[in-house]
Write a protein that holds these residues in place. Structure first.
Motif, PDB file in Angstrom:
ATOM      1  N   ASP A 261       0.800  -1.239   0.000  1.00 46.67           N
ATOM      2  CA  ASP A 261       0.000   0.000   0.000  1.00 46.67           C
ATOM      3  C   ASP A 261       0.827   1.281   0.000  1.00 46.67           C
ATOM      4  O   ASP A 261       0.297   2.365   0.217  1.00 46.67           O
ATOM      5  CB  ASP A 261      -0.969   0.030   1.186  1.00 46.67           C
ATOM      6  CG  ASP A 261      -2.270  -0.684   0.880  1.00 46.67           C
ATOM      7  OD1 ASP A 261      -2.578  -0.878  -0.312  1.00 46.67           O
ATOM      8  OD2 ASP A 261      -2.980  -1.047   1.827  1.00 46.67           O
TER       9      ASP A 261
ATOM     10  N   ASN B  68      -0.458   3.588  -2.760  1.00 46.02           N
ATOM     11  CA  ASN B  68      -1.786   4.123  -2.434  1.00 46.02           C
ATOM     12  C   ASN B  68      -1.681   5.256  -1.418  1.00 46.02           C
ATOM     13  O   ASN B  68      -2.328   6.298  -1.564  1.00 46.02           O
ATOM     14  CB  ASN B  68      -2.694   3.021  -1.876  1.00 46.02           C
ATOM     15  CG  ASN B  68      -3.175   2.073  -2.948  1.00 46.02           C
ATOM     16  OD1 ASN B  68      -3.257   2.430  -4.111  1.00 46.02           O
ATOM     17  ND2 ASN B  68      -3.472   0.858  -2.557  1.00 46.02           N
TER      18      ASN B  68
ATOM     19  N   LEU C 135      -9.972   5.786   0.117  1.00 46.53           N
ATOM     20  CA  LEU C 135      -9.925   4.981  -1.101  1.00 46.53           C
ATOM     21  C   LEU C 135     -11.125   4.043  -1.103  1.00 46.53           C
ATOM     22  O   LEU C 135     -11.220   3.139  -0.281  1.00 46.53           O
ATOM     23  CB  LEU C 135      -8.609   4.197  -1.141  1.00 46.53           C
ATOM     24  CG  LEU C 135      -8.301   3.430  -2.403  1.00 46.53           C
ATOM     25  CD1 LEU C 135      -8.200   4.365  -3.600  1.00 46.53           C
ATOM     26  CD2 LEU C 135      -7.008   2.664  -2.237  1.00 46.53           C
TER      27      LEU C 135
ATOM     28  N   SER D 150     -12.365   2.310  -3.998  1.00 53.11           N
ATOM     29  CA  SER D 150     -12.048   1.106  -4.769  1.00 53.11           C
ATOM     30  C   SER D 150     -10.754   1.315  -5.539  1.00 53.11           C
ATOM     31  O   SER D 150     -10.313   2.432  -5.751  1.00 53.11           O
ATOM     32  CB  SER D 150     -13.187   0.737  -5.727  1.00 53.11           C
ATOM     33  OG  SER D 150     -13.225   1.633  -6.805  1.00 53.11           O
ATOM     34  N   GLY D 151     -10.142   0.200  -5.935  1.00 56.64           N
ATOM     35  CA  GLY D 151      -8.921   0.267  -6.711  1.00 56.64           C
ATOM     36  C   GLY D 151      -7.662   0.069  -5.896  1.00 56.64           C
ATOM     37  O   GLY D 151      -6.596   0.502  -6.293  1.00 56.64           O
ATOM     38  N   ARG D 152      -7.787  -0.595  -4.752  1.00 54.89           N
ATOM     39  CA  ARG D 152      -6.615  -0.788  -3.891  1.00 54.89           C
ATOM     40  C   ARG D 152      -5.478  -1.476  -4.634  1.00 54.89           C
ATOM     41  O   ARG D 152      -4.319  -1.146  -4.440  1.00 54.89           O
ATOM     42  CB  ARG D 152      -7.006  -1.590  -2.653  1.00 54.89           C
ATOM     43  CG  ARG D 152      -5.864  -1.763  -1.686  1.00 54.89           C
ATOM     44  CD  ARG D 152      -6.315  -2.430  -0.392  1.00 54.89           C
ATOM     45  NE  ARG D 152      -5.132  -2.786   0.376  1.00 54.89           N
ATOM     46  CZ  ARG D 152      -4.616  -4.016   0.394  1.00 54.89           C
ATOM     47  NH1 ARG D 152      -5.186  -4.976  -0.281  1.00 54.89           N
ATOM     48  NH2 ARG D 152      -3.540  -4.266   1.099  1.00 54.89           N
TER      49      ARG D 152
ATOM     50  N   LYS E 120      -8.476   4.232  -9.591  1.00 51.38           N
ATOM     51  CA  LYS E 120      -8.970   4.284  -8.227  1.00 51.38           C
ATOM     52  C   LYS E 120     -10.130   5.263  -8.108  1.00 51.38           C
ATOM     53  O   LYS E 120     -10.223   6.218  -8.863  1.00 51.38           O
ATOM     54  CB  LYS E 120      -7.843   4.727  -7.280  1.00 51.38           C
ATOM     55  CG  LYS E 120      -6.646   3.785  -7.356  1.00 51.38           C
ATOM     56  CD  LYS E 120      -5.498   4.251  -6.535  1.00 51.38           C
ATOM     57  CE  LYS E 120      -4.284   3.359  -6.708  1.00 51.38           C
ATOM     58  NZ  LYS E 120      -4.487   1.941  -6.527  1.00 51.38           N
TER      59      LYS E 120
END
Length: 79
Positions: A38, A41, A61, A63-65, A70
């Protein structure tokens, strides 16, 4: 509390950190961090928060991890 949704195309492990605003709700964000544990992110959310002038903690966040595309929620408090 006001919420806004934005769409981000992330580019991890880039040469430099950079944000390109495509329109009001679409951004392309390049970060130098790799897409491991992550790190990318977090770097994307930190860069976006700095660009928008809001705290990193007001971004979530949705979605789109594990993807480059994202969806990010911006939470702001109405005054």
């Amino acid at each position: 509390m006001d919420k806004k949704i934005i769409f981000v195309r992330a580019k991890p492990k880039a040469r430099k950190n950079e944000i390109i605003k495509l329109d009001e709700t679409h951004f392309e964000i390049s970060v130098t961090e790799p897409a491991q544990q992550d790190r990318a992110n977090i770097a994307v959310l930190e860069a976006l928060g700095k660009y928008l002038g809001i705290s990193f903690y007001n971004l979530r966040l949705i979605s789109g991890r594990t993807a480059r595309n994202k969806i990010v929620e911006i939470r702001t408090v109405d005054k």
